[in-house]
Design a protein around this motif. Sequence first.
Motif, mmCIF file in Angstrom:
data_model
loop_
_atom_site.group_PDB
_atom_site.id
_atom_site.type_symbol
_atom_site.label_atom_id
_atom_site.label_comp_id
_atom_site.label_asym_id
_atom_site.label_seq_id
_atom_site.Cartn_x
_atom_site.Cartn_y
_atom_site.Cartn_z
ATOM 1 N N ALA A 20 0.810 -1.213 0.000
ATOM 2 C CA ALA A 20 0.000 0.000 0.000
ATOM 3 C C ALA A 20 0.847 1.268 0.000
ATOM 4 C CB ALA A 20 -0.942 0.004 1.202
ATOM 5 N N GLN A 21 2.130 1.125 0.219
ATOM 6 C CA GLN A 21 3.078 2.254 0.148
ATOM 7 C C GLN A 21 2.714 3.352 1.153
ATOM 8 O OE1 GLN A 21 2.582 2.982 -4.125
ATOM 9 N NE2 GLN A 21 4.452 1.829 -4.557
ATOM 10 N N ILE A 22 2.456 2.929 2.375
ATOM 11 C CA ILE A 22 2.005 3.842 3.425
ATOM 12 C C ILE A 22 3.091 4.845 3.765
ATOM 13 C CG2 ILE A 22 1.278 3.949 5.854
ATOM 14 C CD1 ILE A 22 0.095 1.098 5.387
ATOM 15 N N GLU A 23 2.687 6.100 3.871
ATOM 16 C CA GLU A 23 3.587 7.188 4.247
ATOM 17 C C GLU A 23 3.068 7.875 5.502
ATOM 18 O OE1 GLU A 23 3.875 9.753 0.885
ATOM 19 O OE2 GLU A 23 4.843 8.252 -0.398
ATOM 20 N N GLU A 24 3.915 8.674 6.117
ATOM 21 C CA GLU A 24 3.533 9.398 7.329
ATOM 22 C C GLU A 24 2.271 10.223 7.086
ATOM 23 O OE1 GLU A 24 5.593 12.496 10.560
ATOM 24 O OE2 GLU A 24 6.683 11.819 8.766
ATOM 25 N N ASN A 25 1.369 10.196 8.060
ATOM 26 C CA ASN A 25 0.094 10.931 8.040
ATOM 27 C C ASN A 25 -0.957 10.324 7.121
ATOM 28 O OD1 ASN A 25 1.092 12.929 9.846
ATOM 29 N ND2 ASN A 25 2.057 14.008 8.126
ATOM 30 N N ASP A 26 -0.714 9.140 6.570
ATOM 31 C CA ASP A 26 -1.682 8.508 5.680
ATOM 32 C C ASP A 26 -2.888 7.953 6.447
ATOM 33 O OD1 ASP A 26 -0.491 8.982 3.271
ATOM 34 O OD2 ASP A 26 0.362 6.977 3.022
ATOM 35 N N THR A 27 -4.025 8.009 5.773
ATOM 36 C CA THR A 27 -5.219 7.291 6.213
ATOM 37 C C THR A 27 -5.346 6.034 5.364
ATOM 38 O OG1 THR A 27 -6.395 9.277 6.923
ATOM 39 C CG2 THR A 27 -7.741 7.370 6.358
ATOM 40 N N VAL A 28 -5.476 4.893 6.038
ATOM 41 C CA VAL A 28 -5.538 3.594 5.362
ATOM 42 C C VAL A 28 -6.914 2.991 5.590
ATOM 43 C CG1 VAL A 28 -4.529 1.294 5.167
ATOM 44 C CG2 VAL A 28 -3.061 3.259 5.712
ATOM 45 N N ALA A 29 -7.594 2.597 4.518
ATOM 46 C CA ALA A 29 -8.878 1.905 4.624
ATOM 47 C C ALA A 29 -8.679 0.438 4.278
ATOM 48 C CB ALA A 29 -9.905 2.532 3.688
ATOM 49 N N VAL A 30 -9.191 -0.446 5.139
ATOM 50 C CA VAL A 30 -9.048 -1.886 4.952
ATOM 51 C C VAL A 30 -10.438 -2.491 4.796
ATOM 52 C CG1 VAL A 30 -8.221 -4.059 5.941
ATOM 53 C CG2 VAL A 30 -6.936 -1.928 6.329
ATOM 54 N N TRP A 31 -10.692 -3.066 3.627
ATOM 55 C CA TRP A 31 -11.948 -3.786 3.398
ATOM 56 C C TRP A 31 -11.751 -5.241 3.813
ATOM 57 C CZ3 TRP A 31 -11.044 0.597 0.808
ATOM 58 C CH2 TRP A 31 -12.124 1.404 0.420
ATOM 59 N N TRP A 52 -0.340 0.097 11.078
ATOM 60 C CA TRP A 52 0.195 0.886 12.201
ATOM 61 C C TRP A 52 1.716 0.748 12.263
ATOM 62 C CZ3 TRP A 52 -2.955 4.385 13.499
ATOM 63 C CH2 TRP A 52 -4.324 4.164 13.727
ATOM 64 N N MET A 53 2.209 -0.489 12.102
ATOM 65 C CA MET A 53 3.651 -0.714 12.164
ATOM 66 C C MET A 53 4.404 0.107 11.123
ATOM 67 S SD MET A 53 3.922 -4.853 12.614
ATOM 68 C CE MET A 53 3.056 -5.736 13.924
ATOM 69 N N LEU A 54 3.755 0.319 9.973
ATOM 70 C CA LEU A 54 4.415 1.016 8.866
ATOM 71 C C LEU A 54 4.139 2.509 8.858
ATOM 72 C CD1 LEU A 54 3.908 -1.674 6.075
ATOM 73 C CD2 LEU A 54 6.013 -1.123 7.292
ATOM 74 N N GLY A 55 3.489 3.021 9.918
ATOM 75 C CA GLY A 55 3.408 4.462 10.085
ATOM 76 C C GLY A 55 2.101 5.130 9.734
ATOM 77 N N ALA A 56 1.007 4.374 9.577
ATOM 78 C CA ALA A 56 -0.283 4.997 9.274
ATOM 79 C C ALA A 56 -0.699 5.952 10.390
ATOM 80 C CB ALA A 56 -1.354 3.929 9.079
ATOM 81 N N ASP A 57 -1.404 7.006 10.005
ATOM 82 C CA ASP A 57 -1.926 7.960 10.977
ATOM 83 C C ASP A 57 -3.338 7.573 11.416
ATOM 84 O OD1 ASP A 57 -1.701 10.582 12.382
ATOM 85 O OD2 ASP A 57 -3.418 11.088 11.110
ATOM 86 N N ARG A 58 -4.117 7.004 10.499
ATOM 87 C CA ARG A 58 -5.460 6.517 10.793
ATOM 88 C C ARG A 58 -5.672 5.223 10.034
ATOM 89 N NH1 ARG A 58 -9.792 10.863 9.067
ATOM 90 N NH2 ARG A 58 -11.223 9.568 10.305
ATOM 91 N N VAL A 59 -6.449 4.304 10.621
ATOM 92 C CA VAL A 59 -6.861 3.087 9.932
ATOM 93 C C VAL A 59 -8.373 2.960 10.074
ATOM 94 C CG1 VAL A 59 -6.652 0.585 9.745
ATOM 95 C CG2 VAL A 59 -4.650 1.952 10.391
ATOM 96 N N ILE A 60 -9.042 2.742 8.950
ATOM 97 C CA ILE A 60 -10.493 2.587 8.921
ATOM 98 C C ILE A 60 -10.798 1.184 8.398
ATOM 99 C CG2 ILE A 60 -12.669 3.470 8.009
ATOM 100 C CD1 ILE A 60 -11.164 6.161 7.531
ATOM 101 N N ALA A 61 -11.594 0.416 9.131
ATOM 102 C CA ALA A 61 -11.893 -0.971 8.788
ATOM 103 C C ALA A 61 -13.352 -1.103 8.372
ATOM 104 C CB ALA A 61 -11.600 -1.882 9.977
ATOM 105 N N ILE A 62 -13.590 -1.892 7.323
ATOM 106 C CA ILE A 62 -14.919 -2.007 6.724
ATOM 107 C C ILE A 62 -15.323 -3.476 6.668
ATOM 108 C CG2 ILE A 62 -16.272 -1.563 4.634
ATOM 109 C CD1 ILE A 62 -13.694 0.500 4.134
ATOM 110 N N ASP A 63 -16.490 -3.799 7.213
ATOM 111 C CA ASP A 63 -16.996 -5.170 7.225
ATOM 112 C C ASP A 63 -18.466 -5.117 7.593
ATOM 113 O OD1 ASP A 63 -17.291 -8.105 7.776
ATOM 114 O OD2 ASP A 63 -15.105 -8.094 7.695
ATOM 115 N N ARG A 64 -19.091 -6.301 7.735
ATOM 116 C CA ARG A 64 -20.487 -6.360 8.160
ATOM 117 C C ARG A 64 -20.691 -7.316 9.329
ATOM 118 N NH1 ARG A 64 -23.612 -10.788 5.829
ATOM 119 N NH2 ARG A 64 -22.139 -12.218 4.826
ATOM 120 N N ILE A 65 -19.624 -8.027 9.722
ATOM 121 C CA ILE A 65 -19.727 -9.025 10.784
ATOM 122 C C ILE A 65 -19.364 -8.347 12.100
ATOM 123 C CG2 ILE A 65 -18.963 -11.279 11.596
ATOM 124 C CD1 ILE A 65 -20.447 -11.312 8.896
#
Length: 389
Positions: A181-192, A206-219
Amino acid sequence: MRALTWHGEKDVRVDEVPEPEIVNPSDAIIEVTATAICGSDLHLYNGRMPGMREGDVLGHEPMGEVVEVGSEVETLEEGDRVVVPFTISCGSCWFCENGMYSLCDNSNPNAEMASKVMGHSPAGLFGYSHMLGGYAGGQAEYLRVPYADVGPIKVDSDLSDEQVLFLSDIFPTGYMAAENAQIEENDTVAVWGCGPVGQFAIQSAWMLGADRVIAIDRIPERLEMARSHGDAEIIHFEEDDVYDRLLSMTGNRGPDRCIDAVGTEAHGTGVMGLADQVKQEAHLEDDRPHVLRQAIKCCRKGGTLSVPGVYLGRSDNFPFGSVMNKALTIKTGQTHVQRYLNPLLEKIEDGEIDPSFVISHQVGLEDGPEMYETFNNKDDDCIKVVMTP
């Protein structure tokens, strides 16, 4: 020996099969002490993967104790405790020498079959169809491991099987997804997808420096794990419009990096989702690319889409014009597991992560058929199944 075997769609059985033997001098035999059901095994369970034959031994997330080695094996000996990568790699072809182990030129004896479908053959995989080698899998009491000097990693510490087992696949897969995903400082990452691979993608982001992580699911239980253990913001895609929510959460820009940890059997919504299901059942398309379409739509201009989710063939209505006009980068691939084994084992040993957090069910091999059904139906809060042969 006992093994879980495939007998057709939604038909997994515990059978008595012959114990494996040394075939090539570079082989090793391990006695399996722990093995898991992977989300991608469900594609076999649901009859989506071509090249399966009745009686095939399933499973590609094993570990155990070495009980026999071939005459050319130099790095392992009897009694070693090892985790076995799901990718089978020779270590000497151009791709292996360049760290692209899942693209090995030499480990798929049925490369011609795969090349007819894909153009070129990837590496052979344990327990994942004859198109990808026809190798017996690790949901069994014993396993033959080809190229034993290249694949397995020795575990010399007192870490439990549950803490290291997922080095075989889902921890490196989630990590490579975040890396791609080529995460850089201050990035927002969305995970489906908040299944096991999605959970490790969240941790790795988080380990690679994401600033926010948003997770998407239905369970609900998966979303709760992403929130409580993964410290992610969550979106329930049956309760919220994912595109609208992601834009409102990111100042209308969209996530910088998007990860599709779902793959071929995505649960789409609306008319397009229903159309995908109908087309897949009618064999008019192989995959249900709902998440791919949604991630492409949601990702910010100039962003990156990483795809660790397994896709098997043709995907309909793929919005390539959006990819081009938004200048998106897409990175995909089966995991180059061997590349990540030592650094990720160090993270476990250092206490940076305990991968066992994803385990919801621990059973014996004889419970495997029932657990396949439970996992597939997402019953009993099932997130990850580990079996002890």
